[in-house]
Design a protein around this motif. Structure first.
Motif, short mmCIF file in Angstrom:
data_model
loop_
_atom_site.label_atom_id
_atom_site.label_comp_id
_atom_site.label_asym_id
_atom_site.label_seq_id
_atom_site.Cartn_x
_atom_site.Cartn_y
_atom_site.Cartn_z
N ASN A 260 -47.11 -65.38 29.34
CA ASN A 260 -45.85 -66.15 29.33
C ASN A 260 -45.28 -66.24 30.74
N ARG A 261 -45.33 -65.10 31.43
CA ARG A 261 -44.83 -65.10 32.81
C ARG A 261 -45.72 -65.97 33.69
N LEU A 262 -47.01 -65.96 33.38
CA LEU A 262 -47.95 -66.76 34.17
C LEU A 262 -47.64 -68.26 34.04
N THR A 263 -47.41 -68.71 32.82
CA THR A 263 -47.13 -70.15 32.65
C THR A 263 -45.86 -70.53 33.41
N ARG A 264 -44.87 -69.65 33.37
CA ARG A 264 -43.62 -69.97 34.09
C ARG A 264 -43.83 -69.94 35.61
N ALA A 265 -44.62 -68.97 36.07
CA ALA A 265 -44.89 -68.89 37.52
C ALA A 265 -45.61 -70.15 37.99
N CYS A 266 -46.54 -70.64 37.19
CA CYS A 266 -47.27 -71.87 37.55
C CYS A 266 -46.31 -73.04 37.63
N PHE A 267 -45.45 -73.09 36.65
CA PHE A 267 -44.47 -74.16 36.56
C PHE A 267 -43.58 -74.18 37.80
N THR A 268 -43.07 -73.01 38.15
CA THR A 268 -42.20 -72.90 39.32
C THR A 268 -42.95 -73.20 40.61
N ALA A 269 -44.20 -72.72 40.69
CA ALA A 269 -44.99 -72.94 41.90
C ALA A 269 -45.20 -74.44 42.15
N CYS A 270 -45.20 -75.22 41.08
CA CYS A 270 -45.38 -76.68 41.21
C CYS A 270 -44.04 -77.40 41.38
N SER A 271 -42.98 -76.65 41.66
CA SER A 271 -41.63 -77.21 41.84
C SER A 271 -41.19 -78.03 40.63
N GLN A 272 -41.56 -77.56 39.46
CA GLN A 272 -41.12 -78.22 38.23
C GLN A 272 -39.95 -77.43 37.64
N ILE A 273 -39.02 -78.16 37.04
CA ILE A 273 -37.93 -77.50 36.31
C ILE A 273 -37.87 -78.14 34.92
N VAL A 274 -37.03 -77.60 34.05
CA VAL A 274 -36.84 -78.26 32.76
C VAL A 274 -35.36 -78.49 32.50
#
Ligand SMILES: Nc1nc2c(ncn2[C@@H]2O[C@H](COP(=O)(O)OP(=O)(O)OP(=O)(O)O)[C@@H](O)[C@H]2O)c(=O)[nH]1
Ligand SMILES: [Mg+2]
Length: 356
Positions: A260-274
């Motif tokens: 779960n933390r990994l998916t969020r870290a990937c998301f943040t690393a790609c400068s994506q937000i929700v």
């Protein structure tokens, strides 16, 4: 958003891929590559759904690709690695999985269990691959600039490519020096590896999870994010239903699976937000690039909402969470009406007012 799992052979990529996809995908051993959509775990969305009991809950999602290991130790391996690297070029970010677990039963690449050495080997290859691309381009541009058909753009690109070559020769990734959107656009078609954000995962033995060794400074400097996990443990967790998973996590003394933390870290690393939309029909997390304006965010939901955009009614998740209820948040004056150019923030709860 497409993210590849990569690394040296037998580092635990496919095991991690299984954990991400809850064992629904086949193995990526050998030549095959596997692809799966993975939900980005989000406790905020879960809480919204608890409250609204919607018919549908929709998480943001990331497409993960399991790529066979990069074997630089033999000629045949290097030829395969070239093909796999061509695949890596077509993604938005990389998750590099480093083996840190000791297990005499599992083949050890170059007879070592040494995450730092493994990182250096992978990273050097990525830097060198990019340097080759950049050097070829520089040669081509220099030839073109001698011709009457030369343009100012070519001269500008040459200057940029030379700066890139210099960084790569100094073993620095291009993500460190190319921040200007215009320059990023100039480089996009070359699909350079080191422009991509890298999340480095250390695959620890289950016994090491309590006291993981410190991260080598080199890796933390190079990576967008680093994360420790035990892939075999994650794979076990992934096979459980939600209730059993919660119980197992409690036993392990962790809040949630590391994936779960990994998916969020990937998301943040790609400068994506929700941002979130909410209601009894659906509670949904909408992924957007950081910096997106309200009118474009509305367009993600439906083009009509962008076309007929009047205002965005916004309350931030933290205000809602603190007050515990939309009604209280409204009474406390936490709702705002924002215009088209409002920059949407991660965790905004948004209702679009529109007229078409
Ligand atoms: N003990 C132990 N074994 C692991 C761990 N992670 C993976 N393995 C084992 O290591 C072997 C290789 O794991 P995979 O997940 O297939 O590795 P991979 O990186 O996908 O390998 P390639 O795709 O061939 O490069 C399997 O036998 C796994 O069961 C771990 O954390 N601890
Ligand atoms: Mg594999």
């Amino acid at each position: 958003m497409k993210i590849a799992l990569t690394g040296l052979p037998f580092s635990g990529k496919s095991t991690l891929f299984h954990s991400l996809t809850a064992g629904k995908q086949a193995d990526a051993a050998g030549a095959a590559e596997h692809l799966a959509m993975v939900k980005v775990a989000d406790p905020r969305l879960n809480r919204l759904a608890d409250m609204y009991k919607p018919k549908k809950k929709t998480n943001a999602a990331i497409e993960f690709l399991d790529v066979p290991g990069l074997d630089f130790s033999t000629d045949a391996g290097r030829a395969d690695a070239q093909r796999h690297i061509a695949t890596l070029r077509q993604t938005d970010a990389l998750v590099v999985v480093l083996r840190a677990f000791e297990d005499p039963g599992v083949f050890a690449y170059r007879d070592r269990v040494d995450p730092e050495a493994d990182w250096r080997e992978i990273n050097s290859d990525f830097l060198l691959t990019d340097l080759q691309t950049v050097t070829n381009r520089i040669d081509k541009l220099e030839a073109q600039l001698k011709k009457p058909s030369r343009t100012k753009e070519m001269a500008r690109e040459l200057e940029l490519q030379k700066r890139c070559a210099e960084a790569l020769e100094n073993e620095r990734p291009l993500s460190e020096i190319v921040h200007d959107p215009e320059e990023q656009k100039m480089l996009r078609s070359f699909a350079l590896l080191t422009t991509k954000p890298v999340v480095v995962v250390r695959n620890l033995g289950e016994g090491q999870m309590d006291a993981p060794p410190p991260w080598p400074a080199q890796i933390t400097q190079d990576a967008a994010a680093t994360l420790d996990l035990a892939a075999t443990l994650e794979a076990e967790l992934a096979e459980l239903d939600a209730e059993a998973e919660a119980e197992f996590c409690k036993e392990l003394g962790i809040e949630e699976p590391a994936v779960n933390r990994l998916t969020r870290a990937c998301f943040t690393a790609c400068s994506q937000i929700v941002f979130f939309t909410y209601g009894e029909d659906e509670c949904r997390a909408w992924p957007i690039a950081a910096g997106t304006h309200a009118v474009d965010a509305a367009g993600e939901i439906h083009s009509d909402l962008a076309r007929g955009f009047i205002r965005a009614e916004v309350v931030h998740w933290s205000d809602f969470a603190e007050l515990g209820d939309m009604k209280f948040a409204r009474e406390a004056g936490k709702f705002r009406l924002e215009g088209k150019t409002y920059v949407v923030q991660d965790g905004d709860l948004i209702t679009i007012r529109f007229n078409v």
